[in-house]
Structures are given as C-alpha cells and as structure tokens.
Design a protein around this motif. Structure first.
Motif, short mmCIF file in Angstrom:
data_model
loop_
_atom_site.label_atom_id
_atom_site.label_comp_id
_atom_site.label_asym_id
_atom_site.label_seq_id
_atom_site.Cartn_x
_atom_site.Cartn_y
_atom_site.Cartn_z
N LEU A 122 0.80 -1.12 0.06
CA LEU A 122 -0.07 0.04 0.06
C LEU A 122 0.64 1.14 0.03
O LEU A 122 0.61 2.40 0.71
CB LEU A 122 -0.99 -0.04 1.25
CG LEU A 122 -1.92 -1.27 1.41
CD1 LEU A 122 -2.62 -1.16 2.85
CD2 LEU A 122 -2.81 -1.43 0.44
N TYR A 123 1.85 1.21 -0.90
CA TYR A 123 2.90 2.43 -0.82
C TYR A 123 2.16 3.71 -1.32
O TYR A 123 2.81 4.56 -1.01
CB TYR A 123 4.21 2.04 -1.53
CG TYR A 123 3.86 1.38 -3.08
CD1 TYR A 123 3.45 2.54 -4.04
CD2 TYR A 123 3.99 0.22 -3.27
CE1 TYR A 123 3.47 2.06 -5.39
CE2 TYR A 123 3.88 -0.27 -4.63
CZ TYR A 123 3.64 0.66 -5.49
OH TYR A 123 3.38 0.44 -6.76
N PHE A 124 0.92 3.69 -1.53
CA PHE A 124 0.49 5.00 -2.01
C PHE A 124 0.29 5.79 -0.89
O PHE A 124 0.14 7.04 -1.04
CB PHE A 124 -0.89 4.69 -2.94
CG PHE A 124 -2.16 4.20 -1.97
CD1 PHE A 124 -2.92 5.12 -1.27
CD2 PHE A 124 -2.10 2.87 -1.48
CE1 PHE A 124 -3.86 4.65 -0.45
CE2 PHE A 124 -3.03 2.52 -0.67
CZ PHE A 124 -3.92 3.27 -0.17
N HIS A 125 0.11 5.16 0.29
CA HIS A 125 -0.33 5.95 1.35
C HIS A 125 0.72 6.91 2.07
O HIS A 125 0.43 7.50 2.91
CB HIS A 125 -1.15 5.08 2.53
CG HIS A 125 -0.13 4.21 3.11
ND1 HIS A 125 -0.67 3.34 4.30
CD2 HIS A 125 1.17 3.76 2.92
CE1 HIS A 125 0.28 2.45 4.69
NE2 HIS A 125 1.41 2.55 3.62
N HIS A 126 1.93 6.63 1.42
CA HIS A 126 3.09 7.51 2.13
C HIS A 126 3.00 8.96 1.42
O HIS A 126 3.42 10.03 2.19
CB HIS A 126 4.40 6.80 1.93
CG HIS A 126 4.56 5.58 2.39
ND1 HIS A 126 4.84 5.44 3.59
CD2 HIS A 126 4.76 4.16 1.96
CE1 HIS A 126 5.21 4.28 4.24
NE2 HIS A 126 4.95 3.50 3.05
N SER A 127 2.16 9.06 0.50
CA SER A 127 2.00 10.44 0.01
C SER A 127 0.40 10.82 -0.41
O SER A 127 0.19 11.89 -0.23
CB SER A 127 2.83 10.88 -1.27
OG SER A 127 2.18 9.90 -2.44
N TRP A 128 -0.30 9.78 -0.77
CA TRP A 128 -1.78 9.98 -0.95
C TRP A 128 -1.87 10.34 -2.21
O TRP A 128 -2.96 11.22 -2.73
CB TRP A 128 -2.47 10.52 0.14
CG TRP A 128 -2.73 9.54 1.40
CD1 TRP A 128 -1.86 9.50 2.46
CD2 TRP A 128 -3.50 8.70 1.43
NE1 TRP A 128 -2.37 8.52 3.38
CE2 TRP A 128 -3.42 7.99 2.83
CE3 TRP A 128 -4.68 8.11 0.75
CZ2 TRP A 128 -4.20 6.88 3.14
CZ3 TRP A 128 -5.65 7.05 1.30
CH2 TRP A 128 -5.39 6.67 2.63
N HIS A 129 -0.87 10.64 -3.07
CA HIS A 129 -0.85 11.15 -4.23
C HIS A 129 -1.68 10.61 -5.48
O HIS A 129 -1.35 9.42 -5.63
CB HIS A 129 0.69 11.70 -4.91
CG HIS A 129 0.35 12.48 -6.11
ND1 HIS A 129 0.03 13.92 -6.42
CD2 HIS A 129 0.74 12.06 -7.42
CE1 HIS A 129 0.32 14.14 -7.57
NE2 HIS A 129 0.79 13.09 -8.21
N ASN A 130 -2.72 11.04 -5.96
CA ASN A 130 -3.62 10.44 -7.07
C ASN A 130 -3.94 8.95 -6.41
O ASN A 130 -3.85 8.08 -7.10
CB ASN A 130 -2.65 10.32 -8.46
CG ASN A 130 -2.68 11.66 -8.90
OD1 ASN A 130 -3.49 12.46 -8.65
ND2 ASN A 130 -1.50 11.74 -9.85
N TRP A 131 -4.27 8.87 -5.14
CA TRP A 131 -4.56 7.64 -4.54
C TRP A 131 -5.66 6.77 -5.34
O TRP A 131 -5.78 5.40 -5.56
CB TRP A 131 -4.68 7.71 -3.22
CG TRP A 131 -5.83 8.41 -2.63
CD1 TRP A 131 -5.95 9.70 -2.36
CD2 TRP A 131 -7.44 7.81 -2.40
NE1 TRP A 131 -7.27 9.97 -1.90
CE2 TRP A 131 -8.06 8.80 -2.09
CE3 TRP A 131 -7.76 6.51 -2.50
CZ2 TRP A 131 -9.21 8.73 -1.48
CZ3 TRP A 131 -8.99 6.33 -2.03
CH2 TRP A 131 -9.81 7.36 -1.60
N GLU A 132 -6.65 7.59 -5.84
CA GLU A 132 -7.95 6.79 -6.46
C GLU A 132 -7.40 6.25 -7.97
O GLU A 132 -7.56 5.16 -8.12
CB GLU A 132 -8.91 7.88 -6.74
CG GLU A 132 -9.47 8.62 -5.50
CD GLU A 132 -9.01 9.79 -5.39
OE1 GLU A 132 -7.96 10.03 -5.45
OE2 GLU A 132 -9.70 10.75 -4.65
#
Length: 261
Positions: free
Chosen positions: A161-171
């Motif tokens: 879930l490495y997207f949650h380190h920045s939450w950039h464009n997570w969708e």
C-alpha cells in the motif's frame, strides 16, 4: 460493531534487535509469556508501515494463507531509558504507546527459492495477494516467507500500500497494474492467476474489507491528507474495494510479466 479483533499485549522485555529489517524490528517478550517480532511506530516509515502490515496480514489470513498472529503491543516509555544503544534508545522512545507485533515462529527457516518449490496454486494465490496490496517486498533478495512445521508462512507486509506515504492520486493508483510484480519471487510458478482471481475475490467482500480496515487504531491515522480517522479508513476501504473491482487489470499485468521471466 467490528467483528474482527486483535489481542492486545504489553511488552515486558526487549530481547534483541533484528537488524536485517530496514525498520529495525525487535524480538520482544510480552505479558502473555510469548515472544513476538515487534514492529515500531517510531521507525522510518512510521505508522504507515504498521497499517500496511495490519491490512496485508489480515487480508492474507482471510484468503486462507498462513500469517503469524498479529497483536497490538503496548510499549512503556521506561524501555528507552536503560537501552545502551542510542539508535535503539531513540527508536524505543519514539515508539511509546501502541505498536504492532507478530507471533515469533521459533525454529522457522527462511524460504529459499533455490531449494524449495511452491505449487502453482499457492504461488498464484500469493502473487495475486501481492498485486492487490501492491507489495513490492517479496523478491528473491527478500522473500518474506518462512517454512515452519513444514508449512509456508507469510510475514512482513509493511511495504504494501505504498500509495499512502503521499496519498498522491490515490484513486488512480487503485486501478493501475502492479508493474513491480515482474520481480516477484513466485511469479514463474504462478500459472493459475485467472483461476485464483475468480476464487479469491468473493472472499473479500466490502464488509470484510471494512472490518479489517476498522482495526486500525485512531492514533495511527494522522497527517494532513484527511481530517479524521474515519476519513482515512474510508479512503483505505475505497482503495481496496476499487482495486478488487478492477483486479483484471493487475491480473493481466502479472500474466504478461510472467511471460517475460
């Protein structure tokens, strides 16, 4: 009410650091008398690594894969006072409060792909799981799998879930293929990915996903992306349910990558 629940223990003895891990986990004893691999909230990736560990481990368990028991572990501030190593002392100090731990599998052996063979069904399940979680850390260099009592166990999902380190464009990240699957240690053996997709998806209903995400403690859900812990949880649920709905995307990418190894 969330039907899922993790036990909560209190750390009573810091045994030794496990320096092979990038976040420097430790072997520790708790007040229930068992040994645990303790993951610290004060380590480099902070609470995000614990959240990924929790979500990844409990999803794997729901899919019928073997994962050591996960528990919440309370760490008292007194532990950092007597530790002579300054680096470890700081880690303990910044990890006071609620951490995460995995039951220690005493006598386990690290999975070695040059020695052991995993059958196609098991390999396909694990590759499918790691594509869902975007877990980059199951490579030949670091398999994060153990043999224990002649059974394969999965450990260390903290790099998921490495997207949650920045939450950039997570969708958008939720519906993208997992290109790092090309480095997965079991990809060559994963010849039943489409079959496993049909088998595993129904096991992860929105209710199950929400129950797992609901385990995340409020104190781990901080930062400036969302205003409340509930909003963070809703985003995790949305990411995972969207990813499941578009699983054909990551399955096709894994099959394509398998054709090149």
């Amino acid at each position: 009410m969330n039907a899922l629940k993790l036990r909560r223990v209190r750390v009573t003895r810091y045994v030794t650091p496990l320096r092979e891990g990038g976040s420097m986990p430790a072997l520790a004893e708790a007040d229930d008398g068992f040994l645990y691999v303790l993951k610290f909230r004060g380590a480099g990736q902070g609470e995000n690594a614990l959240i990924a560990e929790l979500i990844g481990g409990e999803i794997a368990r729901r899919l019928g894969l073997r994962v050591p028991e996960l528990v919440f572990a309370d760490l008292d501030e007194a532990f950092g006072r007597t530790e002579p190593d300054e680096e470890i002392q700081d880690l303990l100090k910044f990890s006071t409060g609620l951490n995460l731990a995995l039951h220690f599998l005493s006598g386990s052996i690290t999975f070695d792909p040059a020695v052991s063979v995993v059958d196609e069904e098991m390999a396909s399940k694990i590759v499918w799981l790691d594509c869902l979680l975007t877990n980059m850390d199951r490579t030949a260099r670091n398999t994060n799998m153990l043999w224990w009592h002649k059974e394969l166990w999965l450990i260390d999902h903290g790099a998921s879930l490495y997207f949650h380190h920045s939450w950039h464009n997570w969708e958008d990240q939720a519906v993208k293929p997992f290109l790092l699957v090309k480095d997965h240690v079991l990809l060559r053996r994963a010849g039943r990915l489409e079959e496993m997709d049909a088998l595993l998806k129904p096991l992860l209903t929105p209710e199950i996903i929400a129950g797992i995400v609901g385990l995340i403690p409020d104190e781990w859900l901080t930062g400036g992306t969302f205003d409340t812990p509930s909003a963070y949880r809703a985003a995790y649920v949305q990411f995972l349910t969207s990813r499941l709905a578009h699983s054909a995307v990551f399955v096709k990418a894994a099959i394509d990558a398998r054709g090149t190894v």
